[in-house]
Enzyme design. Structure first.
Site: not given
Length: 146
Positions: A11, A87, A114, A117
Site C-alpha cells: 500500500k 494471509r 496497514n 492487501h
C-alpha cells in the site's frame, strides 16, 4: 504440494516510508515467490472497482482515498497454499491485534495504513490477479521455474 497464486498489494504507506524491501523480505522468508510485480498509481475509479465489495461499509471512502494517495506495488505471489501463507505473514488487519513477526505486527502504523492487501480466497485471488495483470505478464507459477 498444492501451489497457488495470490495477489499482494504493498500500500501507499509502504512506498512512502521506503520499506518495500523490508516487506519483500517477509514474503520471501515465507517461501512465496514473486512471479509478477509492478508499481502503479490507482485512479479513484480503479480503487472503487477493486474494493467494490466494501462499497456499503462506512470505511469505503477512506479506503479509496488512502489507496489513491500514492503509488502501490501490485504483485502475484506463488507458493504452497499461497493464499493462507500470505494471509498468515500479513497478520491481522488491525496492527494492534497482529502478532509480532508479521508484516502488520512489525511494520504497520494504523488500521488504515496497514501496509498490505492480500487475497482472502482462491476465487478472489483469481479475480484480483486478472484485475491487475494479463496472463502473459505472469512468469512461470512453479517455484523452480519448471
Amino acid at each position: 504440494m498444492m501451489f497457488e497464486k495470490t495477489l499482494s498489494i504493498l500500500k501507499p504507506d509502504v512506498v512512502e516510508r521506503g520499506i518495500i524491501g523490508r516487506v519483500l523480505s517477509y514474503i520471501e522468508a515465507a517461501g512465496l515467490r514473486i512471479v509478477a510485480q509492478r508499481m502503479c498509481a490507482l485512479s479513484h475509479e480503479q480503487a472503487e472497482a477493486f474494493y467494490a465489495v466494501h462499497k456499503a461499509r462506512p470505511f469505503f471512502p477512506s479506503l479509496v482515498g488512502f489507496m489513491t494517495s500514492g503509488p502501490v506495488v501490485v504483485q502475484v505471489l506463488v507458493g504452497e497454499s499461497a493464499v493462507k501463507t500470505y494471509r498468515d505473514v500479513m497478520g491481522a488487519t488491525n496492527p494492534s491485534e497482529a502478532a509480532p513477526g508479521t508484516i502488520r505486527g512489525d511494520l504497520a502504523e494504523s488500521i488504515d495504513a496497514n501496509c498490505v492487501h492480500g487475497s482472502d480466497s482462491l476465487e478472489n485471488a483469481e479475480w484480483e490477479i486478472k484485475f491487475f495483470f494479463k496472463e502473459h505478464e505472469i512468469m512461470s507459477s512453479m517455484p523452480n521455474g519448471k
